[in-house]
Design a protein around this motif. Structure first.
Motif, PDB file in Angstrom:
ATOM      1  N   GLY A   1     -11.984   7.150   0.391  1.00 22.18           N
ATOM      2  CA  GLY A   1     -12.231   6.595   1.714  1.00 22.18           C
ATOM      3  C   GLY A   1     -12.346   5.089   1.796  1.00 22.18           C
ATOM      4  N   SER A   2     -12.218   4.400   0.674  1.00 26.98           N
ATOM      5  CA  SER A   2     -12.263   2.934   0.754  1.00 26.98           C
ATOM      6  C   SER A   2     -11.072   2.348  -0.010  1.00 26.98           C
ATOM      7  CB  SER A   2     -13.579   2.393   0.192  1.00 26.98           C
ATOM      8  OG  SER A   2     -13.688   2.689  -1.171  1.00 26.98           O
ATOM      9  N   ASP A   3     -10.666   1.161   0.415  1.00 28.83           N
ATOM     10  CA  ASP A   3      -9.525   0.504  -0.213  1.00 28.83           C
ATOM     11  C   ASP A   3      -9.944  -0.232  -1.476  1.00 28.83           C
ATOM     12  OD1 ASP A   3      -7.824   1.396   1.735  1.00 28.83           O
ATOM     13  OD2 ASP A   3      -7.832  -0.469   2.888  1.00 28.83           O
ATOM     14  N   THR A   4      -9.108  -0.115  -2.485  1.00 27.44           N
ATOM     15  CA  THR A   4      -9.270  -0.854  -3.725  1.00 27.44           C
ATOM     16  C   THR A   4      -7.984  -1.623  -3.962  1.00 27.44           C
ATOM     17  OG1 THR A   4     -10.696   0.869  -4.641  1.00 27.44           O
ATOM     18  CG2 THR A   4      -9.680  -0.648  -6.210  1.00 27.44           C
TER      19      THR A   4
ATOM     20  N   THR B   1      -2.805  -2.156  -2.827  1.00 27.42           N
ATOM     21  CA  THR B   1      -4.034  -1.542  -2.328  1.00 27.42           C
ATOM     22  C   THR B   1      -3.906  -0.022  -2.385  1.00 27.42           C
ATOM     23  OG1 THR B   1      -4.375  -3.411  -0.868  1.00 27.42           O
ATOM     24  CG2 THR B   1      -5.625  -1.430  -0.368  1.00 27.42           C
ATOM     25  N   TYR B   2      -4.938   0.605  -2.914  1.00 27.62           N
ATOM     26  CA  TYR B   2      -5.016   2.063  -2.992  1.00 27.62           C
ATOM     27  C   TYR B   2      -6.242   2.520  -2.236  1.00 27.62           C
ATOM     28  CZ  TYR B   2      -1.791   1.450  -6.872  1.00 27.62           C
ATOM     29  OH  TYR B   2      -0.711   1.116  -7.637  1.00 27.62           O
ATOM     30  N   GLU B   3      -6.124   3.669  -1.601  1.00 28.23           N
ATOM     31  CA  GLU B   3      -7.286   4.256  -0.939  1.00 28.23           C
ATOM     32  C   GLU B   3      -7.916   5.249  -1.903  1.00 28.23           C
ATOM     33  OE1 GLU B   3      -8.203   7.101   2.792  1.00 28.23           O
ATOM     34  OE2 GLU B   3      -6.844   5.442   3.195  1.00 28.23           O
TER      35      GLU B   3
ATOM     36  N   ASP C   1      -0.265   4.218  -0.146  1.00 23.89           N
ATOM     37  CA  ASP C   1      -0.978   5.265   0.585  1.00 23.89           C
ATOM     38  C   ASP C   1      -0.727   5.199   2.086  1.00 23.89           C
ATOM     39  OD1 ASP C   1      -2.109   6.154  -1.801  1.00 23.89           O
ATOM     40  OD2 ASP C   1      -3.832   4.822  -1.589  1.00 23.89           O
ATOM     41  N   LYS C   2      -0.587   4.000   2.618  1.00 25.60           N
ATOM     42  CA  LYS C   2      -0.436   3.817   4.069  1.00 25.60           C
ATOM     43  C   LYS C   2       1.035   3.672   4.415  1.00 25.60           C
ATOM     44  CE  LYS C   2      -5.023   1.946   4.426  1.00 25.60           C
ATOM     45  NZ  LYS C   2      -5.866   0.777   4.528  1.00 25.60           N
TER      46      LYS C   2
ATOM     47  N   SER D   1       0.864  -1.175   0.000  1.00 26.14           N
ATOM     48  CA  SER D   1       0.000   0.000   0.000  1.00 26.14           C
ATOM     49  C   SER D   1       0.904   1.229   0.000  1.00 26.14           C
ATOM     50  CB  SER D   1      -0.923   0.035   1.214  1.00 26.14           C
ATOM     51  OG  SER D   1      -1.612   1.278   1.235  1.00 26.14           O
TER      52      SER D   1
END
Length: 161
Positions: free
Chosen positions: A103-106, A98-100, A62-63, A60
């Protein structure tokens, strides 16, 4: 791909070594007041996400930690770049990225080699922005290839002949 990545990161390290510390940390008006250090942190952290996610096969971007030490301490950034160079080359395998989004993960299926290429292209893109910052703050002579995709360099060579 690994050679191109190592060479791109090595060139980046050489340029950062020459860059004055105050230019590394100063907000740059032509970069929306971002610093060269912040762009450097961003590049390094995406590589770190990929390498650290290799064993779990989950990445991820993003995280991530967003370690301000990288953006404020050029010597620490250089250490991190060396670590990335040492750890980057690995066998290919499947990964889940995983991408945010909103507001939700894809999550998407990918593989290590594809993500290494993504990180290389991403780094080159940010090097182009960093080049703008360096030109704003200093008179450093930068290689023509800094911040330019290898395919663009090849195209320019072909056009010059």
């Amino acid at each position: 791909m690994f050679i191109a990545s190592a060479n791109t990161l090595e060139q980046f390290k050489q340029i950062l070594t020459l860059l004055p510390d105050d230019a590394y940390k100063a907000p740059c008006p032509v970069l929306s007041n971002a610093t060269i250090g912040q762009h450097t942190r961003h590049v390094i952290e995406l590589y770190l996400c990929l390498i650290r996610g290799y064993d779990t096969e989950a990445v991820s971007y993003d995280k991530r930690k967003r370690d301000t030490r990288i953006e404020n301490e050029k010597s620490f950034a250089l250490q991190q770049l060396e670590w990335v160079q040492e750890k980057l080359e690995k066998p290919n395998k499947s990964l889940r990225v995983t991408y945010e989004l909103r507001g939700s993960d894809t999550s998407l299926e990918s593989n290590y080699y594809r993500e290494v290429m993504y990180n290389l292209e991403h780094a080159i893109h940010h090097h182009a922005l960093i080049k703008v910052g360096i030109k704003h703050f200093t008179e450093l002579e930068l290689p023509d290839s800094f911040g330019v995709a290898p395919s663009t360099m090849e195209y320019r060579k072909a056009c010059a002949q």
